[in-house]
Design an enzyme around this catalytic site. Structure first.
Site, PDB file in Angstrom:
ATOM      1  N   HIS A  25       0.746  -1.146   0.032  1.00 38.05           N
ATOM      2  CA  HIS A  25       0.005  -0.009  -0.001  1.00 38.05           C
ATOM      3  C   HIS A  25       1.022   1.323   0.122  1.00 38.05           C
ATOM      4  O   HIS A  25       0.525   2.181  -0.915  1.00 38.05           O
ATOM      5  CB  HIS A  25      -0.941  -0.061   1.032  1.00 38.05           C
ATOM      6  CG  HIS A  25      -2.015  -1.037   1.403  1.00 38.05           C
ATOM      7  ND1 HIS A  25      -2.758  -1.364   0.422  1.00 38.05           N
ATOM      8  CD2 HIS A  25      -2.047  -2.114   2.348  1.00 38.05           C
ATOM      9  CE1 HIS A  25      -3.454  -2.293   0.532  1.00 38.05           C
ATOM     10  NE2 HIS A  25      -2.844  -2.977   1.759  1.00 38.05           N
ATOM     11  N   GLU A  85       1.581 -14.699 -22.140  1.00 33.55           N
ATOM     12  CA  GLU A  85       2.555 -14.957 -21.086  1.00 33.55           C
ATOM     13  C   GLU A  85       3.027 -16.155 -20.759  1.00 33.55           C
ATOM     14  O   GLU A  85       3.628 -16.566 -19.902  1.00 33.55           O
ATOM     15  CB  GLU A  85       1.859 -14.120 -19.967  1.00 33.55           C
ATOM     16  CG  GLU A  85       0.660 -14.513 -19.639  1.00 33.55           C
ATOM     17  CD  GLU A  85      -0.047 -13.655 -18.537  1.00 33.55           C
ATOM     18  OE1 GLU A  85       0.707 -13.154 -17.786  1.00 33.55           O
ATOM     19  OE2 GLU A  85      -1.195 -13.935 -18.235  1.00 33.55           O
ATOM     20  N   ASP A 105       5.209 -12.584 -16.731  1.00 31.69           N
ATOM     21  CA  ASP A 105       5.056 -14.039 -16.824  1.00 31.69           C
ATOM     22  C   ASP A 105       5.845 -14.759 -17.934  1.00 31.69           C
ATOM     23  O   ASP A 105       6.277 -15.825 -17.612  1.00 31.69           O
ATOM     24  CB  ASP A 105       3.708 -14.349 -16.604  1.00 31.69           C
ATOM     25  CG  ASP A 105       3.039 -14.199 -15.212  1.00 31.69           C
ATOM     26  OD1 ASP A 105       3.590 -14.726 -14.136  1.00 31.69           O
ATOM     27  OD2 ASP A 105       1.936 -13.471 -15.002  1.00 31.69           O
ATOM     28  N   CYS A 144       1.991  -5.204 -21.950  1.00 30.13           N
ATOM     29  CA  CYS A 144       1.663  -4.674 -20.941  1.00 30.13           C
ATOM     30  C   CYS A 144       2.530  -5.197 -19.793  1.00 30.13           C
ATOM     31  O   CYS A 144       2.266  -4.856 -18.671  1.00 30.13           O
ATOM     32  CB  CYS A 144       0.129  -4.885 -20.597  1.00 30.13           C
ATOM     33  SG  CYS A 144      -0.254  -6.339 -20.359  1.00 30.13           S
TER      34      CYS A 144
HETATM   35  C1  PEP Z   1       2.523  -9.756 -16.895  1.00 33.45           C
HETATM   36  O1  PEP Z   1       2.782 -10.894 -16.642  1.00 33.45           O
HETATM   37  O2  PEP Z   1       3.369  -9.415 -17.659  1.00 33.45           O
HETATM   38  C2  PEP Z   1       1.434  -8.998 -16.786  1.00 33.45           C
HETATM   39  C3  PEP Z   1       1.339  -7.740 -17.270  1.00 33.45           C
HETATM   40  O3  PEP Z   1       0.461  -9.712 -15.805  1.00 33.45           O
HETATM   41  P1  PEP Z   1       0.726  -9.649 -14.203  1.00 33.45           P
HETATM   42  O4  PEP Z   1       2.032  -8.926 -13.694  1.00 33.45           O
HETATM   43  O5  PEP Z   1      -0.599  -9.065 -13.520  1.00 33.45           O
HETATM   44  O6  PEP Z   1       0.867 -11.189 -13.890  1.00 33.45           O
HETATM   45 MG    MG Z   2       0.837 -12.276 -15.970  1.00 36.45          MG
END
Ligand code: PEP
Ligand code: MG
Length: 589
Positions: free
Chosen positions: A198, A440, A464, A511
């Protein structure tokens, strides 16, 4: 690290929020409720002991009610967290279990509470996802509050800080953070915490430098010590010498100037010198973060992680509740796109009212889309809320952790059936939205050509993808040096997915964290990625970098990148070719 010549001591922790602050330390030392003694209660006194516990819970609830009521509008995010803590006070696993332990084991309430809580917390702490693990902290904050009332301890009143200080604490609960007059805080330094805690979220959103996870900051730093906090590199200097002070004062001026210049230009489009426009979007976890995405010039939301609404609570969120959370984002962003990712949790354990099976390796377990497909009622509730919100703006839906083609087909089937039932019920919705998947898992990279036939977009989740491809636990600091976005294996995978997407007319986004670093832009641009999504604070620097590149040059550059055999060689090539046009690394952390 102590320097005999200067008398300085340097501590290294997690760079949780960038920027530099120099100031006096204010130590927040919670009065110890950690030491709880065990004593036996006689049969006759049991009822009284249970009542003592109940009234401590009631007091804790009253306190939280008062804090929630006093939470100013701009800190509403805390109120949500506090509401979940308030719900936790009466959670079966804590409230019910404590009473059961008092009655069955004839022990004092304080001891029974500690015992009940340590079981629940350890369940949460075993989760591989740092964000979910952080929710164990909420349970801790809620039970500490009850415990304080049981033992009659006072809470340090950090609401009364009257001078501009650097706050040094073991850990800060959301309740505590919401009491602080944040304009009085120059920086945060804590023993505990991670980038997903947080304090880190608050610090980043309010752009206050923060170094977390220092382990012994509260014992090494004394009240009123002059300290330097460098949130960009994760360093704290205690008793800085004159040279260090001058050095950091200069760096701070540079940082602020560059940041201001970048932010001023952040509303210009991310268009290359030869006219190729990229979309630069923000990743959010909470609806309130849209403000930060807009303030930093984001073109939309490329990843809305929806897990938060399911955590630290005793029930699943209702369709209306989810609809409201999505509407908060969709309406504010419209007509800009909002990419809502369906629930990506690691199994029932993340949700406090289900007991959950103990998976031996949750990262390889019932996670993301696998979980949703085995819990149709949970999945359908979320899909209904997304489809309804889609009638009010520019929504896309994205499925996480796709590892087989069948999962896409199955998810789309549930999506279509959900739309049909909304239709029959006469509820307004919009099913004509882009459907995409996260790439991923390595099998999705290999199967991308077949998967492309089923979706409108791919979004590469490098966090991931690196974890599963290079066999590196993304939470394990012992292998953190091997977590390499520029590893040639990852570069080749990103290139393959991008080529497949282009050949199949599927839009290609990224992302994962890799998208948020300006130095990576020549590669991502050259490969033809259409859209990047990142921590809102990184948007201005990434946009600036893109504006100084040419698409045609970047395409040629990829040929040289593919000849390199290690992450270090690729980084060196990037630095040699583009290092001088980069904004100062302090900006991006
Ligand atoms: C990722 O795995 O790159 C991703 C954007 O998802 P998270 O970090 O939420 O697993
Ligand atoms: Mg992910």
């Amino acid at each position: 690290m102590f320097d005999r010549n200067t008398g300085e001591k340097r501590l290294y922790g997690i760079n949780a929020s960038p920027g530099i602050s120099i100031g006096k330390a204010y130590i927040v030392d919670k009065e110890g409720v950690d030491v709880v003694e065990k004593y036996l209660i006689r049969e006759k006194q049991l009822k009284k002991e249970v009542n003592r516990f109940k009234s401590a819970v009631k007091k804790a609830k009253d306190e939280l009610n008062a804090i929630i009521e006093d939470t100013p509008e701009d800190l509403r995010r805390h109120a949500t967290i506090l509401e979940t803590q308030r719900a936790l006070l009466k959670d079966k696993m804590i409230y019910g279990k404590t009473i059961e332990i008092i009655e069955n084991e004839h022990v004092n309430a304080d001891w029974a509470l500690k015992k009940a809580v340590s079981r629940v917390k350890s369940m949460f702490q075993k989760l591989p996802d740092s964000y979910l693990r952080e929710r164990a902290a909420d349970i801790g904050y809620a039970s500490d509050r009850i415990l304080r009332n049981l033992v009659g301890a006072k809470q340090v009143n950090i609401g009364e800080i009257y001078k501009r200080v650097i706050l040094v604490a073991n850990d800060l609960s959301p309740a505590e953070t919401s009491q602080i007059q944040l304009e009085k805080i120059k920086a945060f330094v804590t023993n505990q915490g991670s980038k997903a805690s947080h304090t880190a979220i608050v610090a980043r959103t309010l752009e206050i430098p923060a170094v977390l996870g220092l382990e012994d900051a509260t014992s090494v730093i004394q009240n009123d010590d002059v300290i330097v906090v460098d949130g960009s590199t994760g360093m704290v200097v205690i008793h800085p010498g004159e040279e260090t002070l001058i050095d950091f004062a200069e760096r701070k001026i540079r940082y602020n100037d560059q940041k201001a210049a970048l932010t001023r230009r952040s509303h210009f489009p991310a268009e290359t010198s030869d006219g190729i426009r990229l979309q630069v979007m923000g990743n959010i976890e909470l609806p309130e973060e849209v403000v930060s995405v807009l303030a930093h010039g984001g073109d939309g939301i490329g990843l809305y992680r929806t897990e938060f609404q399911y955590l630290s609570r005793t029930d699943f969120p209702s369709e209306d509740e989810l609809f409201d959370k999505y509407m908060d984002v969709v309406e504010v962003m419209a007509p800009k796109p909002v990419t809502i990712r369906t629930l990506d949790i690691n199994g029932d354990k993340a949700i406090s009212n289900t007991s959950g099976s103990d998976e031996p390796n949750p990262a390889l377990g019932l996670r993301g889309i696998r979980y949703c497909l085995t819990k149709p009622e949970v999945f359908i509730t979320q899909l209904r809320a997304i489809l309804r919100a889609a009638a009010f703006g520019n929504v896309r839906i994205m499925f996480p952790m796709i590892s087989t083609l069948d999962e896409i087909l199955e998810a789309k089937k549930v999506f279509n059936e959900t739309a049909d039932s909304l239709n029959k019920e006469g509820i307004s919705f919009n099913k004509d939205i882009d459907i995409g998947i996260m790439i991923e898992v390595p099998s999705a990279v290999v199967m991308a050509d077949l998967m492309a036939k089923e979706v409108d977009f791919f979004s590469i989740g490098t966090n991931d993808l690196i974890q599963y491809s290079l066999a590196i636990d993304r939470e394990n600091s012992k292998v953190a040096n091997l977590f390499q976005p520029l590893n040639p294996a990852i570069i080749r995978m990103v290139k393959h997915v991008t080529d497949v997407a282009r050949d199949n007319n599927v839009k290609i986004f990224m992302c994962g964290e890799m998208a948020g670093y300006p130095i990576h832009m020549p590669i991502l641009l050259g490969m033809g990625i259409n859209e990047l999504s990142m921590n809102p604070q990184s948007i201005p620097a990434v946009k600036t970098m893109i504006r100084s590149l040419s698409f045609e040059d970047s395409k040629l550059f990829i040929k040289d990148v593919l000849k390199k055999t290690s992450a270090k060689d690729i980084l060196d090539l990037l630095q040699d070719s583009y290092g001088d046009i980069l904004p100062d690394k302090y900006i991006t952390g």
